[in-house]
Design a protein around this motif. Structure first.
Motif, short mmCIF file in Angstrom:
data_model
loop_
_atom_site.label_atom_id
_atom_site.label_comp_id
_atom_site.label_asym_id
_atom_site.label_seq_id
_atom_site.Cartn_x
_atom_site.Cartn_y
_atom_site.Cartn_z
N PHE A 1 18.65 -3.36 -3.01
CA PHE A 1 17.27 -3.59 -3.44
C PHE A 1 16.63 -2.28 -3.86
N LYS A 2 15.94 -2.33 -5.00
CA LYS A 2 15.22 -1.12 -5.40
C LYS A 2 13.99 -1.51 -6.22
N ILE A 3 13.05 -0.59 -6.21
CA ILE A 3 11.84 -0.73 -7.02
C ILE A 3 11.85 0.39 -8.04
N VAL A 4 11.66 0.02 -9.30
CA VAL A 4 11.64 0.98 -10.40
C VAL A 4 10.22 1.01 -10.97
N GLU A 5 9.63 2.19 -10.97
CA GLU A 5 8.28 2.34 -11.52
C GLU A 5 8.36 2.87 -12.95
N VAL A 6 7.55 2.29 -13.83
CA VAL A 6 7.38 2.84 -15.17
C VAL A 6 5.92 3.27 -15.31
N ALA A 7 5.69 4.24 -16.16
CA ALA A 7 4.33 4.77 -16.31
C ALA A 7 3.39 3.73 -16.89
N ASP A 8 2.16 3.78 -16.41
CA ASP A 8 1.13 2.91 -16.99
C ASP A 8 0.40 3.67 -18.09
N GLU A 9 -0.18 2.92 -18.98
CA GLU A 9 -0.98 3.50 -20.06
C GLU A 9 -2.42 3.61 -19.60
N LYS A 10 -3.07 4.66 -19.99
CA LYS A 10 -4.49 4.79 -19.69
C LYS A 10 -5.23 3.69 -20.45
N ALA A 11 -6.04 2.93 -19.72
CA ALA A 11 -6.77 1.82 -20.34
C ALA A 11 -8.23 1.86 -19.89
N PRO A 12 -9.09 2.43 -20.73
CA PRO A 12 -10.51 2.45 -20.38
C PRO A 12 -11.05 1.03 -20.21
N GLU A 13 -12.20 0.93 -19.54
CA GLU A 13 -12.81 -0.38 -19.28
C GLU A 13 -13.00 -1.21 -20.54
N GLU B 1 -6.40 -3.06 -28.90
CA GLU B 1 -6.07 -1.96 -27.99
C GLU B 1 -5.37 -2.48 -26.73
N MET B 2 -5.83 -3.62 -26.23
CA MET B 2 -5.18 -4.22 -25.06
C MET B 2 -3.73 -4.60 -25.39
N MET B 3 -3.53 -5.18 -26.57
CA MET B 3 -2.17 -5.54 -26.99
C MET B 3 -1.29 -4.29 -27.07
N GLN B 4 -1.84 -3.20 -27.59
CA GLN B 4 -1.08 -1.95 -27.73
C GLN B 4 -0.68 -1.40 -26.36
N VAL B 5 -1.61 -1.43 -25.40
CA VAL B 5 -1.30 -0.97 -24.05
C VAL B 5 -0.17 -1.81 -23.46
N LYS B 6 -0.27 -3.13 -23.58
CA LYS B 6 0.76 -4.02 -23.03
C LYS B 6 2.10 -3.80 -23.73
N GLU B 7 2.08 -3.60 -25.06
CA GLU B 7 3.33 -3.36 -25.79
C GLU B 7 4.00 -2.05 -25.36
N PHE C 1 12.82 -8.63 -11.09
CA PHE C 1 11.47 -9.16 -11.10
C PHE C 1 10.58 -8.13 -11.78
N VAL C 2 9.66 -8.59 -12.62
CA VAL C 2 8.79 -7.66 -13.36
C VAL C 2 7.33 -7.95 -13.03
N ILE C 3 6.64 -6.90 -12.60
CA ILE C 3 5.20 -6.97 -12.34
C ILE C 3 4.52 -6.08 -13.37
N GLY C 4 3.66 -6.66 -14.17
CA GLY C 4 2.98 -5.90 -15.22
C GLY C 4 1.87 -5.02 -14.69
N GLY C 5 1.23 -4.33 -15.60
CA GLY C 5 0.10 -3.49 -15.26
C GLY C 5 -1.18 -4.30 -15.17
N SER C 6 -2.30 -3.62 -15.17
CA SER C 6 -3.59 -4.28 -14.97
C SER C 6 -3.92 -5.28 -16.07
N LEU C 7 -3.33 -5.13 -17.24
CA LEU C 7 -3.59 -6.07 -18.34
C LEU C 7 -2.54 -7.18 -18.45
N GLY C 8 -1.52 -7.11 -17.60
CA GLY C 8 -0.47 -8.13 -17.65
C GLY C 8 0.75 -7.66 -18.43
#
Length: 159
Positions: free
Chosen positions: A33-45, A51-57, A105-112
């Motif tokens: 079992f392992k957890i792999v972290e990938v960097a999140d994109e900076k997403a202002p409020e 822009e949201m689509m670009q962050v998710k992509e 299993f994949v868990i997305g960032g704050s925007l999904g």
């Protein structure tokens, strides 16, 4: 069986790290079992739809780079299929029995999750219509994976 959780962003909260470490230790009896972290994109409020689509992509590309072709992928998504703990346990057992020994299993960032990640997924799973912090979701998912193994070995843990 190899189980991997790919997550967007770093885990900061000590109490969540401790909980995940405990379940990771318990899972070592059943799988790699392992957890792999990938960097999140900076997403202002205030982000436009584009822009949201670009962050998710961008986050999605990072996620997809961590997935191999042979992996059976679960995307965590609010609109995914809800399963009981028993159903999840049976599904994981069946996947292992029928040649899917690498589960991701994949868990997305704050925007999904991006559409490309959702399309790559073999299935989508929902933990209900609640919105949970993705850091907390790591702990919940890790515990549910452990619970699945305990159900499958007939342990009273599940009760």
């Amino acid at each position: 069986m190899n189980i991997k959780i790919i997550v967007v962003g770093k885990l900061k909260e000590k109490y969540l790290k401790q909980g995940i470490a405990e379940y990771t230790k318990r899972l070592s009896k059943f799988c790699k079992f392992k957890i792999v972290e990938v960097a999140d994109e900076k997403a202002p409020e205030k982000l436009s739809e584009a822009e949201m689509m670009q962050v998710k992509e961008t986050e999605g590309e990072r996620i997809l780079n961590k997935i191999k072709d042979k992996e059976y992928v679960y995307a965590l998504a609010i609109l995914g299929k809800e399963r009981s703990s028993e159903e999840m346990a049976q599904e994981l057992q069946n996947l292992g029995t029928y040649g899917h020994s690498d589960l991701t299993f994949v868990i997305g960032g704050s925007l999904g999750l991006s559409e490309t990640v959702l399309k790559r997924a073999d299935t989508q799973v929902s933990f209900g219509r609640f919105t949970l912090p993705h850091q907390l979701m790591r702990l919940v998912l890790t515990e549910q994976i452990y619970r699945s193994f305990m159900i499958n070995v007939g342990s009273p843990y599940h009760k």
